[in-house]
Design an enzyme around this catalytic site. Structure first.
Site, PDB file in Angstrom:
ATOM      1  N   CYS A 148      38.066  14.037   3.899  1.00 41.70           N
ATOM      2  CA  CYS A 148      37.641  15.268   3.227  1.00 41.70           C
ATOM      3  C   CYS A 148      38.275  16.487   3.898  1.00 41.70           C
ATOM      4  CB  CYS A 148      36.124  15.398   3.263  1.00 41.70           C
ATOM      5  SG  CYS A 148      35.525  16.866   2.402  1.00 41.70           S
ATOM      6  N   ASN A 198      43.558   4.666  -3.073  1.00 38.62           N
ATOM      7  CA  ASN A 198      42.763   5.691  -3.756  1.00 38.62           C
ATOM      8  C   ASN A 198      43.666   6.880  -4.056  1.00 38.62           C
ATOM      9  OD1 ASN A 198      40.637   8.269  -2.616  1.00 38.62           O
ATOM     10  ND2 ASN A 198      40.347   7.259  -4.572  1.00 38.62           N
TER      11      ASN A 198
END
Length: 339
Positions: free
Chosen positions: A106, A217
Site C-alpha cells: 500500500c 496481482n
C-alpha cells in the site's frame, strides 16, 4: 477449464489461492466478503488491511470480526514492529483466520507515516524479521503481498532480493502486485493505474523461485486472464477492483473454471435472494442497509436493468426503514429486463 486437482504437496489453502480477491480498504469488509462467498465457494477472500498498532495498542480486536461462512478467509495486517505484528498475528489466529498476510504494497501517505506498506520494499531485512516473528506466533500460514519495487528502485534487482529475504524468513507464498509504487507524487488511486504493469517480471520470478507459491496481482479483470496466467506457470491470481465492481463476471463461474467444481454456477438473482436473510439479520441487529447494499451495486454490471438496480439501491438504501423490501424492489426492476 484449468485442471484443479490438488497435488500431494498442495494444501487446501494453496489450492484456494489459485484465485483470490485482493484486500481493498473500505471495500472488502465482512459484508462484502459474505456476498463474494455466496458467489464462489472456493475463492480465497482477504480482509481490508488491519493495522497491528490498532489491534495491540488500540485494543480494536473487533476489527477482526468475521462470519464463519467466509472461509477460506485471510486477514491482512499492516505494521513494521516484529513483536507487535507477532501479537496481532496471534490474535488473528485465535479468531480463526486461515492465513495471515503482511501488507508491503500500500502506497498511501497514511500508511507510509506508520512505516508500513510499500515503503517497506526498501527494508527487506526488517520485513524478514517481521514475518519471522509472525510465523513463530502463528498457527496458520503467513504470506506477504508486495510491489515489484518503489520509486527509483530497479525491479529486476529489487524483487528477487526481496523474495529471497522472504523465503529465508520462512515464507512460502507471496502475492505480487506487478507495478512499482511511487511513494511521492502519485496518489494511491494513481498508483493503481499509472505505473506500468510488468507481468513478464513476475513470471520470471516463478521460474527463478519454483518452490515458492506466487500469485500475480494488478490490472487483471477476467477469468480468461486468470486461466492464462495459471497455464503459464503461476500458482495463483489475485483480482481487486474488477472483483468488486463486476463481481458476477469474476466470481460466479470461478468454482467451475478455476477449481473444477461440477455444481452449477449461481445467477446474480439467486445471490441476491440468498443475501436477504443476511440483510434482515443485520438490520435487526441495528445495522443499516447501505452497509451491505453498497457492495451489491455491481452485481448486474453489463446486464439489462443494471442501471435501475443501482439507482433504486443507491437512492433508497439510506432512507429510514430501508431493508429487504427495497432490495426486492430493485431486483424486480432487473429480472424482467434480464429474462
Amino acid at each position: 477449464m484449468v485442471e484443479a486437482a490438488p497435488t500431494r504437496s498442495e494444501s487446501s489453502l494453496a489450492r484456494a489461492a489459485r484465485l483470490s480477491v485482493a484486500p481493498m480498504m473500505d471495500w472488502t469488509d465482512r459484508h462484502c466478503r459474505y456476498l463474494h462467498r455466496l458467489m464462489s465457494s472456493q475463492t480465497l477472500l482477504y480482509t481490508e488491511m488491519v493495522t497491528a498498532p490498532a489491534l495491540v495498542r488500540g485494543q480494536a480486536r473487533h476489527l477482526l470480526a468475521f462470519n464463519g461462512e467466509e472461509h477460506p478467509v485471510a486477514v491482512q495486517l499492516g505494521g513494521s514492529e516484529p513483536a507487535e505484528l507477532a501479537e496481532a498475528t496471534a490474535m488473528a489466529c485465535e479468531e480463526g483466520y486461515d492465513e495471515v498476510n503482511l501488507n508491503v504494497g500500500c502506497p498511501s501517505d497514511r500508511v507510509q507515516s506508520g512505516r508500513f506498506g510499500a515503503v517497506l520494499m526498501t527494508e527487506p531485512k526488517l520485513v524478514a524479521d517481521c514475518v519471522a516473528a509472525m510465523i513463530a506466533a502463528s498457527s496458520v500460514e503467513v504470506t506477504v503481498k508486495c510491489r515489484i519495487g518503489v520509486d527509483d528502485q530497479t525491479p529486476e534487482e529489487v524483487l528477487p532480493d526481496f523474495i529471497d529475504h522472504m523465503r529465508g524468513a520462512g515464507v512460502t507464498r507471496m502475492q505480487i502486485h506487478a507495478r512499482k509504487a511511487w511513494l511521492q507524487g502519485l496518489s494511491p488511486k494513481e498508483n493503481r493505474d499509472i505505473p506500468p504493469l510488468d507481468y513478464p517480471l513476475v513470471l520470471r520470478m516463478k521460474e527463478r523461485f519454483p518452490e515458492m507459491h506466487l500469485s500475480i496481482n494488478g490490472g487483471i479483470t477476467s477469468l480468461d486472464q486468470t486461466e492464462a496466467f495459471l497455464a503459464n506457470g503461476l500458482d495463483g491470481v489475485m483480482i481487486g477492483r474488477a472483483a468488486y465492481h463486476s463481481p458476477s463476471d469474476v466470481l460466479l463461474e470461478a468454482d467451475q473454471r478455476i477449481y473444477g467444481v461440477d455444481t452449477p454456477a449461481r445467477s446474480p438473482e439467486e445471490v441476491v435472494r440468498l443475501m436477504l436473510p443476511y440483510i434482515d439479520a443485520h438490520i435487526e441487529s441495528g445495522g443499516k442497509l447501505g452497509n451491505i447494499s453498497r457492495h451489491m451495486l455491481g452485481l448486474f454490471t453489463g446486464r439489462p436493468g443494471a442501471r435501475q438496480w443501482r439507482r433504486i439501491l443507491s437512492e433508497g438504501a439510506h432512507r429510514p426503514g430501508a431493508g429487504v423490501a427495497l432490495v426486492q424492489e430493485a431486483l424486480a426492476a432487473v429480472e424482467p429486463a434480464a429474462a
